[in-house]
Design a protein around this motif. Structure first.
Motif, short mmCIF file in Angstrom:
data_model
loop_
_atom_site.label_atom_id
_atom_site.label_comp_id
_atom_site.label_asym_id
_atom_site.label_seq_id
_atom_site.Cartn_x
_atom_site.Cartn_y
_atom_site.Cartn_z
N UNK A 112 15.91 58.99 35.60
CA UNK A 112 16.87 57.94 35.91
C UNK A 112 16.59 57.23 37.24
N UNK A 113 16.15 57.97 38.26
CA UNK A 113 15.87 57.34 39.55
C UNK A 113 14.61 56.48 39.49
N UNK A 114 13.64 56.89 38.68
CA UNK A 114 12.46 56.03 38.48
C UNK A 114 12.84 54.79 37.68
N UNK A 115 13.71 54.96 36.70
CA UNK A 115 14.09 53.85 35.83
C UNK A 115 14.89 52.78 36.55
N UNK A 116 15.74 53.18 37.48
CA UNK A 116 16.55 52.16 38.17
C UNK A 116 15.88 51.63 39.44
N UNK A 117 14.70 52.11 39.74
CA UNK A 117 13.96 51.57 40.88
C UNK A 117 14.35 52.17 42.21
N UNK A 118 15.24 53.14 42.22
CA UNK A 118 15.64 53.75 43.49
C UNK A 118 14.57 54.70 44.02
N UNK A 119 13.65 55.10 43.17
CA UNK A 119 12.52 55.95 43.58
C UNK A 119 11.28 55.53 42.81
N UNK A 120 10.13 55.85 43.37
CA UNK A 120 8.86 55.60 42.68
C UNK A 120 8.13 56.92 42.51
N UNK A 121 7.28 56.96 41.51
CA UNK A 121 6.52 58.18 41.25
C UNK A 121 5.04 57.88 41.15
N UNK A 122 4.25 58.93 41.18
CA UNK A 122 2.80 58.81 41.02
C UNK A 122 2.29 60.03 40.27
N UNK A 123 1.56 59.79 39.20
CA UNK A 123 0.92 60.88 38.49
C UNK A 123 -0.32 61.28 39.29
N UNK A 124 -0.35 62.52 39.75
CA UNK A 124 -1.36 62.95 40.70
C UNK A 124 -2.64 63.36 39.98
N UNK A 125 -3.35 62.35 39.49
CA UNK A 125 -4.68 62.51 38.91
C UNK A 125 -5.55 61.40 39.49
N UNK A 126 -6.86 61.58 39.56
CA UNK A 126 -7.72 60.49 40.04
C UNK A 126 -7.55 59.25 39.17
N UNK A 127 -7.50 58.08 39.77
CA UNK A 127 -7.30 56.84 39.03
C UNK A 127 -8.41 56.61 38.01
N UNK A 128 -9.56 57.20 38.22
CA UNK A 128 -10.69 57.01 37.32
C UNK A 128 -10.61 57.86 36.06
N UNK A 129 -9.59 58.71 35.93
CA UNK A 129 -9.51 59.65 34.81
C UNK A 129 -9.26 58.94 33.49
N UNK A 130 -10.15 59.09 32.50
CA UNK A 130 -9.92 58.48 31.19
C UNK A 130 -9.00 59.34 30.34
N UNK A 131 -8.40 58.79 29.31
CA UNK A 131 -7.55 59.59 28.41
C UNK A 131 -8.34 60.75 27.81
N UNK A 132 -7.71 61.90 27.80
CA UNK A 132 -8.32 63.08 27.18
C UNK A 132 -9.35 63.78 28.01
N UNK A 133 -9.48 63.43 29.28
CA UNK A 133 -10.53 64.04 30.09
C UNK A 133 -10.01 64.61 31.40
N UNK A 134 -8.72 64.92 31.46
CA UNK A 134 -8.17 65.41 32.72
C UNK A 134 -8.44 66.89 32.92
N UNK A 135 -8.83 67.24 34.13
CA UNK A 135 -9.02 68.64 34.52
C UNK A 135 -8.25 68.87 35.81
N UNK A 136 -7.31 69.80 35.80
CA UNK A 136 -6.45 70.04 36.96
C UNK A 136 -7.25 70.65 38.11
N UNK A 137 -7.04 70.13 39.30
CA UNK A 137 -7.67 70.67 40.50
C UNK A 137 -6.65 71.31 41.43
N UNK A 138 -5.41 71.35 40.98
CA UNK A 138 -4.34 72.02 41.73
C UNK A 138 -3.92 73.26 40.94
N UNK A 139 -3.75 74.36 41.63
CA UNK A 139 -3.34 75.61 40.97
C UNK A 139 -1.99 76.06 41.53
N UNK A 140 -1.35 76.90 40.80
CA UNK A 140 -0.06 77.42 41.24
C UNK A 140 -0.11 78.95 41.24
N UNK A 141 0.48 79.52 42.30
CA UNK A 141 0.63 80.98 42.38
C UNK A 141 1.95 81.27 43.06
#
Length: 368
Positions: A112-141
């Motif tokens: 909802x906050x992205x939709x009404x413009x009160x916030x912006x988001x960014x998908x954290x992948x390299x801009x050069x990433x083509x569809x179907x070729x994403x490989x995560x470089x961030x891990x979680x523990x």
């Protein structure tokens, strides 16, 4: 399954008129070129008007979540106008990539906050990433998110980072505020300063997992939608270059006659007109196919990206060359379009990558 319709509706024409008038009034070329001398030039008011007052940040968000409930057809119209104005707004990074990823992950708190413009988001992948070729470089523990992602579009101004993460059971999707301790966003000097990119580093960052086991599909869907709509932006760039060049060669005189009357230039412009018209139909088909949920969408996206990206660069090169000396000046806006076209040519997969993907999709054997 409904059939394809490449014609623009009255609603889409009205949408185009509203966006074009906004950019003509608030996003003039002389203002955009200032970004190259002052990278911190502020276009927040333009984005706020586009996102909140015109309500376009939520085009792809259902009405139940505060959005417009529109489709990729309407979003493609906005992208065309963004290309025509090389507008420095985060529509692609926030209203498309981040929004679609969250939507398909089933996340409802941030949308909802992205939709009404009160916030912006960014998908954290390299801009050069083509569809179907994403490989995560961030891990979680147990300590949180750790890792680094380079060349992320819109990260330097985003309020919310949508982060694909490599977890113990596969890909996960997390959201984190850019202001969270441990998040470091470093702007990167890029060819196209109207679409800033940045490197993002996470050091034991607390985050919120938002997917329900569907992160892989959500990221793939976001990149596919982004590739579809980026083709429309490339068409907008190419259309401006063609129309501006035609106007110039009709007025510029040499040897007592308009240079546009010279046969060599006529042939080049006729070929360019055919290329731009074909690109327009190709991008429009991709947007319509995605809007209908057609199974051929990946094929349409690959065709559109492999063709439209090269046409946009060619149109920008012709614009500069046929303007002669004036086309090479800093004050004339042609260089803005070449930079956006070249940047878009590398974004979300090169033309070569999309042609290779197309060959796989249609089962074309290698070497044919």
């Amino acid at each position: 399954m409904s059939t394809a319709n490449l014609l623009y509706t009255d609603t889409e024409d009205a949408l185009r008129d509203s966006v074009r008038r906004l950019f003509a009034d608030r996003c003039k070329p002389e203002a955009v070129v200032a970004l190259y001398d002052h990278p911190d030039a502020d276009f927040t008011d333009v984005w706020k008007t586009l996102a909140a007052e015109l309500g376009l940040a939520g085009l792809l968000v259902p009405e139940s979540l505060g959005g417009a409930g529109a489709s990729s057809r309407e979003a493609a119209v906005v992208m065309e106008e963004i290309g025509r104005a090389v507008a420095p707004v985060p529509f692609l990074s926030s209203a498309v990539l981040a929004t679609v990823a969250l939507l398909h992950a089933g996340e409802t708190a941030t949308l909802p906050s992205l939709a009404d413009g009160s916030a912006t988001g960014a998908l954290t992948v390299p801009l050069s990433t083509p569809p179907g070729a994403h490989a995560a470089t961030v891990r979680v523990d147990a300590s949180g998110l750790t890792g680094r992602v380079s060349s992320v579009a819109g990260a330097s101004t985003a309020d919310v980072l949508v982060v694909p993460v490599s977890g113990p059971d596969g890909l996960e999707l997390h959201t984190v505020s850019r202001a969270t301790p441990g998040v470091r966003v470093t702007p990167v000097l890029s060819l196209d300063m109207t679409r800033p990119i940045a490197d993002v580093e996470f050091s034991a960052v607390a985050a919120n997992r938002v997917d329900k086991g569907s992160a892989e599909d959500a990221v793939a869907e976001a990149l596919l939608c982004g590739a579809v709509l980026l083709a429309s932006e490339q068409v907008g760039v190419a259309q401006w270059c063609l129309e501006t060049t035609l106007g110039y060669v009709k007025e510029r005189k040499q040897f007592g006659r308009a240079v546009g009357s010279f046969q060599a230039l006529k042939h080049r412009l006729a070929d360019l007109w055919l290329d731009v018209s074909s690109a327009g139909a190709t991008a429009r088909y991709a947007a319509d196919t995605y809007a209908r949920g057609d199974a051929a969408t990946p094929i349409a996206a690959a065709v559109a990206q492999s063709y439209c990206s090269d046409v946009a660069v060619h149109a920008a090169e012709e614009c500069i060359q046929q303007h002669g000396g004036i086309g090479m000046t800093w004050e004339y806006p042609a260089h803005l379009y070449l930079k956006r076209a070249k940047s878009d040519q590398l974004a979300l997969g090169t033309a070569y990558r999309h042609r290779a993907r197309l060959a796989e999709l249609i089962d074309l054997p290698p070497g044919r």
